[in-house]
Design an enzyme around this catalytic site. Structure first.
Site, PDB file in Angstrom:
ATOM      1  N   LYS A 209       6.516 -59.463 -16.518  1.00  0.00           N
ATOM      2  CA  LYS A 209       6.296 -59.887 -15.134  1.00  0.00           C
ATOM      3  C   LYS A 209       6.242 -61.397 -15.005  1.00  0.00           C
ATOM      4  O   LYS A 209       6.741 -61.964 -14.040  1.00  0.00           O
ATOM      5  CB  LYS A 209       4.978 -59.301 -14.600  1.00  0.00           C
ATOM      6  CG  LYS A 209       5.091 -57.869 -14.134  1.00  0.00           C
ATOM      7  CD  LYS A 209       3.931 -57.550 -13.200  1.00  0.00           C
ATOM      8  CE  LYS A 209       3.955 -56.085 -12.795  1.00  0.00           C
ATOM      9  NZ  LYS A 209       2.795 -55.705 -11.984  1.00  0.00           N
TER      10      LYS A 209
ATOM     11  N   LYS B 143      14.580 -49.417 -14.833  1.00  0.00           N
ATOM     12  CA  LYS B 143      13.620 -48.583 -14.116  1.00  0.00           C
ATOM     13  C   LYS B 143      13.860 -48.637 -12.615  1.00  0.00           C
ATOM     14  O   LYS B 143      14.226 -49.683 -12.093  1.00  0.00           O
ATOM     15  CB  LYS B 143      12.206 -49.106 -14.381  1.00  0.00           C
ATOM     16  CG  LYS B 143      11.350 -48.153 -15.178  1.00  0.00           C
ATOM     17  CD  LYS B 143       9.954 -48.717 -15.346  1.00  0.00           C
ATOM     18  CE  LYS B 143       9.151 -48.660 -14.056  1.00  0.00           C
ATOM     19  NZ  LYS B 143       7.750 -49.032 -14.205  1.00  0.00           N
TER      20      LYS B 143
ATOM     21  N   LYS C  10      10.768 -51.185  -6.869  1.00  0.00           N
ATOM     22  CA  LYS C  10      10.675 -51.604  -5.473  1.00  0.00           C
ATOM     23  C   LYS C  10      11.332 -52.954  -5.265  1.00  0.00           C
ATOM     24  O   LYS C  10      11.684 -53.314  -4.147  1.00  0.00           O
ATOM     25  CB  LYS C  10       9.212 -51.669  -5.038  1.00  0.00           C
ATOM     26  CG  LYS C  10       8.418 -52.756  -5.772  1.00  0.00           C
ATOM     27  CD  LYS C  10       7.010 -52.854  -5.223  1.00  0.00           C
ATOM     28  CE  LYS C  10       6.111 -53.680  -6.107  1.00  0.00           C
ATOM     29  NZ  LYS C  10       6.566 -55.030  -6.419  1.00  0.00           N
TER      30      LYS C  10
END
Ligand code: TRP
Length: 345
Positions: free
Chosen positions: A115, A207, A210
């Site tokens: 991240k 994956k 969003k």
């Protein structure tokens, strides 16, 4: 080891765009656990702010996750549904855990590395310490079982390490406070089902996310039937027919993903789905998947929309759930303070 009553805790972040990955990897399994366990399901708004959130959006997204829980079939009367920030014990215990967990442990967390990327220097301290807050979420309730997606496995291992180190570091005090052996349970991850990792419809190696710029890469829980159908029809595939057995899905990530999604939605194993569809072309399998997805997700999407129109209904559920959550977490936090040596009045 002291034996702990089985209790389930899990959480979903209110960061927008709830999609099929959140549903199959988490929420659907939360629903299933209700029959066998006492469950606590949290909307982890404090985790969300580890990266900046627009305040109006955060409130909206918190209600949306709550609506998804309810629309999926979580019973907020029997179990507990609440948002994290209304129960101060999460933050209190997280601080204690900041002092239990070691830098070296957190430095190994792959999700932070993913991240934060090259931007680690400019990440919030919260993003780095996030797994400690997650451990506090679970352990503030002495939860024993945690249904999560594959990507949270490492964080669960960290929670166990924290629980273990606390139990060791304070062993004498824990005994002195009357706990025969160990204060925190070592929580177990429950990573089961055909789709613990739902991949992008456009790239079977990524994956479902969003934040993927292409909306065609995911099925949002708020999508209507036509949108769901269009996205599945446009999903990437390969030219071969489906295999009849699971090993045939090897090196076919897109095929494996669609079969996994079908299996999870139908409550079947991948093997069962392949026994039925082995030899079929995608031109036959995709329409079957569309029917199934629309059948399972359509009613949930409309129920979510209906619930979202009644803010005060949702806010009342969260308030009541938070009050019940506090009655469990408060005495546990009191014991933690006693064990550590904090003066209490
Ligand atoms: N970190 C989890 C995620 O991003 C969400 C989460 C926060 C959670 N606290 C938790 C999951 C406690 C399980 C238990 O998906």
């Amino acid at each position: 080891m002291t034996s702990f009553t089985p209790r389930v805790f899990s959480g979903v972040q209110p960061t927008g765009n709830l999609h099929l990955g959140n549903f199959l990897g988490a929420i659907k399994r939360f629903v299933d656990m209700q029959h066998s366990h006492e469950c606590i399901y949290c909307v982890v708004d404090m985790h969300a702010i580890t990266v900046w959130q627009d305040p109006a959006e955060l409130a909206r997204n918190t209600r949306e996750v709550t609506a998804a829980y309810l629309a999926a079939g979580i019973d907020a009367k029997k179990h507990i549904v609440f948002n994290q920030s209304q129960v101060p014990q999460h933050a209190e215990l997280a601080w204690v855990f900041n002092c239990v967990a070691r830098m070296g442990w957190l430095n190994r967390m792959t999700q932070f590395k993913d991240k934060a990327g090259k931007n680690a220097e400019n990440s919030s301290v919260g993003l780095y310490a996030y797994p400690n807050l997650m451990a506090a979420d679970i352990l503030a309730y002495h939860a024993t079982h945690v249904p999560v997606g594959e990507d949270q496995k490492q964080h669960l291992e960290l929670s166990r390490d924290i629980a273990q180190k606390f139990n060791n570091d304070f062993a004498k005090s824990i005994k002195g406070a009357g706990f025969s052996d160990g204060f925190f349970p070592l929580p177990e991850p429950l990573i089961t089902g055909a789709a613990t990792r739902v991949m992008s419809l456009k790239d079977g190696s990524k994956k479902m996310s969003k934040s993927d710029p292409s909306d065609l890469s995911r099925i949002n829980l708020a999508d209507d039937a036509d949108t769901i159908a269009r996205k599945i029809k446009k999903a990437r595939t390969d030219p071969d027919p489906l295999p009849s057995e699971e090993p045939g899905l090897k090196d076919r990530p897109e095929a494996a993903n669609l079969v996994g999604i079908y299996a999870a939605l139908a409550d079947k194993s991948k093997a069962e789905v392949l026994a039925e569809f082995g030899g079929s072309q995608f031109s036959a399998f995709k329409p079957a998947l569309v029917d199934l997805a629309v059948d399972k997700l359509g009613p949930m999407g409309s129920e979510m929309k209906k619930l979202m129109d009644d803010k005060s209904y949702i806010d009342n559920i969260l308030a009541a759930g938070s009050a019940r959550a506090r009655t469990i977490a408060e005495p546990i936090m009191q014991d933690v303070k006693k064990i550590i040596g904090f003066i209490r009045s």
